[in-house]
Design an enzyme around this catalytic site. Structure first.
Site, PDB file in Angstrom:
ATOM      1  N   ASN A 149       0.801  -1.225   0.000  1.00 24.46           N
ATOM      2  CA  ASN A 149       0.000   0.000   0.000  1.00 24.46           C
ATOM      3  C   ASN A 149       0.837   1.281   0.000  1.00 24.46           C
ATOM      4  O   ASN A 149       0.388   2.318  -0.465  1.00 24.46           O
ATOM      5  CB  ASN A 149      -0.995   0.007   1.165  1.00 24.46           C
ATOM      6  CG  ASN A 149      -0.316  -0.007   2.515  1.00 24.46           C
ATOM      7  OD1 ASN A 149       0.717  -0.654   2.704  1.00 24.46           O
ATOM      8  ND2 ASN A 149      -0.890   0.692   3.474  1.00 24.46           N
ATOM      9  N   GLU A 247       4.651  -3.403  12.255  1.00 16.82           N
ATOM     10  CA  GLU A 247       3.625  -2.379  12.081  1.00 16.82           C
ATOM     11  C   GLU A 247       2.431  -3.062  11.434  1.00 16.82           C
ATOM     12  O   GLU A 247       2.520  -3.572  10.311  1.00 16.82           O
ATOM     13  CB  GLU A 247       4.133  -1.221  11.228  1.00 16.82           C
ATOM     14  CG  GLU A 247       5.133  -0.326  11.947  1.00 16.82           C
ATOM     15  CD  GLU A 247       4.566   0.359  13.175  1.00 16.82           C
ATOM     16  OE1 GLU A 247       3.325   0.503  13.260  1.00 16.82           O
ATOM     17  OE2 GLU A 247       5.349   0.727  14.063  1.00 16.82           O
ATOM     18  N   CYS A 281      -3.087   1.841   6.709  1.00 13.59           N
ATOM     19  CA  CYS A 281      -3.296   1.409   8.090  1.00 13.59           C
ATOM     20  C   CYS A 281      -3.741   2.569   8.962  1.00 13.59           C
ATOM     21  O   CYS A 281      -4.329   2.364  10.026  1.00 13.59           O
ATOM     22  CB  CYS A 281      -2.031   0.759   8.648  1.00 13.59           C
ATOM     23  SG  CYS A 281      -0.567   1.805   8.572  1.00 13.59           S
TER      24      CYS A 281
END
Length: 480
Positions: A149, A247, A281
């Protein structure tokens, strides 16, 4: 065009000669073929990184930083091309693709500058003849497993500190967006980085990524991606005695209070939730609004959302591009269908009808209201352009709802009350706090990361990156 792995300073074809086609999520157009690498390819890269480590760590910080600066200059000279390639393979708009490439350049420049910053401390000793201080040493070859992403920014924000602090690197890019990392590695190659210092192996995470986690030469793993995969990697890496940095996901709230500038709050919600097709995110997924302004805010939000253009990400007026893949789109559509059973659909929720979008992975921006606190669209990360709207009585109820999640990455509040804003900073259980701005977005020179199930290990980016990529050595130096 066929691309190759980068191992020990050379572009090398995969051992078995197998490739995976990289395709545009907009229309399926071929963007080239990238290696489907084997365990043997990964091992060759790992061994090369081990062999290069001793000589690389002996260079001065400034000597290592020079390669980062040269790579940044090369990317800067090719900014438009790299940004366009990023957009074509990931699907975010061209402005976002160029912006992300510029962010990668800024990260390289920042960590090149860190080469002249202090890396230790001096302490007073109880012995007057002892000079007591700390220094930092690199941890060795590190494995980087990066997501699709942010296909250039996240690889660079892991790679840059790893390299400048004296580690060697093997990176396994996301197999959906390999070309963005190819551009970074090509820039380092043109900058003349020594063989074995930076290695890139394209392929499946279950093959290449697993070998990075398993192999004893790799001393640390930095991963960004889903909680499911990240937890598996963390457990395996920890059992091997490796440092781990994860993460993971987010379910990020935006609180809108009655005293907020509602027009600005609408734009903040739209940008945070729908840019990059919600595939962040840090994207806004829950919007929690004080009841006295709820209907006004809701109506303006729906009206604004209906003006957004979903379409070809290379076109200037496009706001929302495609999802990255068919499987990603299917997952988002499944969550939307669940939402239709659990809540009230206000807008969107369908695949666009335009003929020119039929070969892409498109979905309309979607808003739900009357959402239960236990609904799937409330609890689970969607990773798509979907907002769940909630009405609350006051600030206290808003914060309680915002904190009612397993995640703790980012949160935002819209208010003109400074005291409330300061209280929110204290009350909210996240690693990133925004006041009168969207939940998405971070600057390269400050720490990035969350709490609860959003992150494990030390923070990424900024000066705190040194904590993961080095070990502290305490020195007692006595006079003879």
């Amino acid at each position: 065009m066929r691309y190759a792995n980068y191992i020990n300073g050379q572009w090398k074809q995969p051992t078995l000669g197998e490739y995976r086609e990289n395709r545009s999520p907009h229309n399926g157009e071929s963007l080239g073929e990238f290696p489907s690498s084997t365990v043997e390819d990964a091992r060759e890269a790992i061994i090369a990184s081990k062999s290069a480590f001793q000589s690389w760590k002996k260079l001065s910080f400034q000597q290592r930083a020079a390669y980062l600066q040269k790579a940044a200059d090369i990317l800067k000279a090719n900014l438009q091309e790299v940004g366009r390639d990023l957009t074509q393979e990931e699907g975010k708009t061209l402005a976002e693709g160029i912006g992300e490439t510029q962010r990668a350049i800024s990260i390289l420049e920042y960590f090149a500058g860190e080469a002249r910053q202090p890396v230790g401390e001096v302490f007073p000793s109880g012995n007057p003849k002892t000079f007591l201080y700390t220094t930092r040493t690199p941890i060795g070859p590190v494995g980087l497993i990066t997501p699709w992403n942010f296909p250039i920014a996240i690889p660079v924000w892991k790679m840059a500190p790893a390299l400048v602090y004296g580690n060697t690197v093997v990176i396994k890019p996301a197999d959906l967006t390999p070309k963005s990392v190819y551009h970074v590695v090509k820039a380092f190659d043109e900058a003349g980085i020594p063989p074995g210092v930076l290695n890139c192996v394209f392929g499946r995470g279950s093959v290449v990524g697993n070998e990075l986690v398993e192999h004893p030469f790799i001393k640390a793993i930095s991963f960004t991606g889903s909680n499911q995969v990240g937890n598996q990697i963390a457990q395996l890496a920890a059992s091997k005695g490796k440092k781990v940095q994860m993460e993971l996901g987010g379910k990020n709230p935006l609180i809108v209070l009655a005293d907020a500038d509602l027009e600005k709050a609408v734009e903040i919600a739209v940008s945070g939730a729908f840019r990059s097709t919600g595939q962040k995110c840090t994207a806004t997924s829950r919007v929690i609004v004080e009841e006295s302004v709820y209907e006004t805010f809701r109506d303006r939000l729906v009206e604004r959302t209906k003006t957004l253009k979903t379409g070809n990400p290379l076109q200037e007026d496009t706001f929302i591009g495609p999802a990255i893949s068919q499987s990603q789109l299917d997952g988002v559509l499944a969550m939307i269908e669940a939402g239709k059973d659990e809540a009230t659909l206000l807008c969107g929720g369908e695949v666009p009808a335009e003929e020119e979008l039929k070969n892409g992975f498109y979905v309309q921006p979607t808003i739900f209201e009357n959402v239960s606190p236990d609904a799937r669209i409330t609890r689970e990360e969607i990773f798509g352009p979907v907002i769940a709207l909630f009405k609350v009585k006051n600030y206290e109820e808003a914060v309680e709802m915002a904190n009612d999640t397993e995640y703790g990455l980012s949160a935002a509040i819209c208010t003109n009350n400074l005291s409330v804003a300061q209280k929110f900073v204290e009350d909210i259980e996240v690693g990133l706090v925004h006041v009168n701005n969207e939940t998405a977005g971070s600057e390269p020179h400050v720490p990035f990361g969350g709490c609860k199930n959003s992150s494990t290990g030390s923070r990424e980016q900024g000066k705190t990156a040194i904590d993961f990529y080095t070990q502290v050595k305490t020195v007692y130096l006595d006079q003879v």
